[in-house]
Design a protein around this motif. Sequence first.
Motif, PDB file in Angstrom:
ATOM      1  N   LEU A 158      -8.642   4.834  -0.560  1.00  0.00           N
ATOM      2  CA  LEU A 158      -7.586   4.505   0.128  1.00  0.00           C
ATOM      3  C   LEU A 158      -6.945   3.730   0.023  1.00  0.00           C
ATOM      4  N   ASP A 159      -7.932   2.281   0.725  1.00  0.00           N
ATOM      5  CA  ASP A 159      -7.192   0.874   1.606  1.00  0.00           C
ATOM      6  C   ASP A 159      -7.332   0.048  -0.352  1.00  0.00           C
ATOM      7  N   TYR A 160      -7.933   0.669  -1.216  1.00  0.00           N
ATOM      8  CA  TYR A 160      -7.485  -0.215  -2.334  1.00  0.00           C
ATOM      9  C   TYR A 160      -6.181  -0.206  -3.317  1.00  0.00           C
ATOM     10  N   LEU A 161      -6.088   1.917  -3.207  1.00  0.00           N
ATOM     11  CA  LEU A 161      -4.127   2.279  -3.625  1.00  0.00           C
ATOM     12  C   LEU A 161      -3.535   1.153  -3.180  1.00  0.00           C
ATOM     13  N   THR A 162      -3.410   1.181  -1.545  1.00  0.00           N
ATOM     14  CA  THR A 162      -2.914   0.940  -0.779  1.00  0.00           C
ATOM     15  C   THR A 162      -2.121  -1.000  -0.738  1.00  0.00           C
ATOM     16  N   THR A 163      -3.559  -1.289  -1.642  1.00  0.00           N
ATOM     17  CA  THR A 163      -2.873  -2.674  -1.315  1.00  0.00           C
ATOM     18  C   THR A 163      -2.790  -3.399  -3.014  1.00  0.00           C
ATOM     19  N   GLN A 164      -3.112  -1.658  -3.742  1.00  0.00           N
ATOM     20  CA  GLN A 164      -2.341  -2.216  -5.205  1.00  0.00           C
ATOM     21  C   GLN A 164      -0.659  -1.945  -5.006  1.00  0.00           C
ATOM     22  N   TYR A 165      -1.012  -0.784  -4.774  1.00  0.00           N
ATOM     23  CA  TYR A 165       0.596  -0.097  -4.665  1.00  0.00           C
ATOM     24  C   TYR A 165       1.418   0.211  -3.740  1.00  0.00           C
ATOM     25  N   PRO A 166       1.328  -0.524  -2.727  1.00  0.00           N
ATOM     26  CA  PRO A 166       1.946  -1.388  -1.529  1.00  0.00           C
ATOM     27  C   PRO A 166       3.747   0.236  -1.292  1.00  0.00           C
ATOM     28  N   ASP A 167       4.116   0.274  -1.929  1.00  0.00           N
ATOM     29  CA  ASP A 167       5.652   0.659  -1.879  1.00  0.00           C
ATOM     30  C   ASP A 167       5.669   2.473  -2.042  1.00  0.00           C
TER      31      ASP A 167
END
Length: 126
Positions: free
Chosen positions: A84-93
């Motif tokens: 979840l952290d990785y996805l949020t970092t990669q795709y913040p929008d």
Amino acid sequence: MRMLMVGAALVMMTSAAMISLVMADDDDAKGAQKLATQGRDDYWHCLAREYSRVGNQGLSKQDFGRSVAGACPSERQYYRVALLDYLTTQYPDIDAGAHLATANRAVEAAQKDIVAAFVKHKPPQK
């Protein structure tokens, strides 16, 4: 002349700060990716231990699936949070709910894969 030098220094400092921010974001993304990969590997290793347990040999597909679903709670949660952290970092929008759904699907896929392997390699019943 002095104002020109001050202006040039300001431009250079601003550029350096912007480059530093981009590099920090890149480092954050790499760190988040590393943690997500580590979480995945830890979860898979735990599921492999569950697969190998002697007590599981006689279980049906459904019983083994229930066993796997309850196994490795800390590893499963760490993987979910790291992903979840990785996805949020990669795709913040993208909405956080979509990232959570993706992380949950990744956990479910790991569980389905280990159950499929269990069924495939299970000796036939006599």
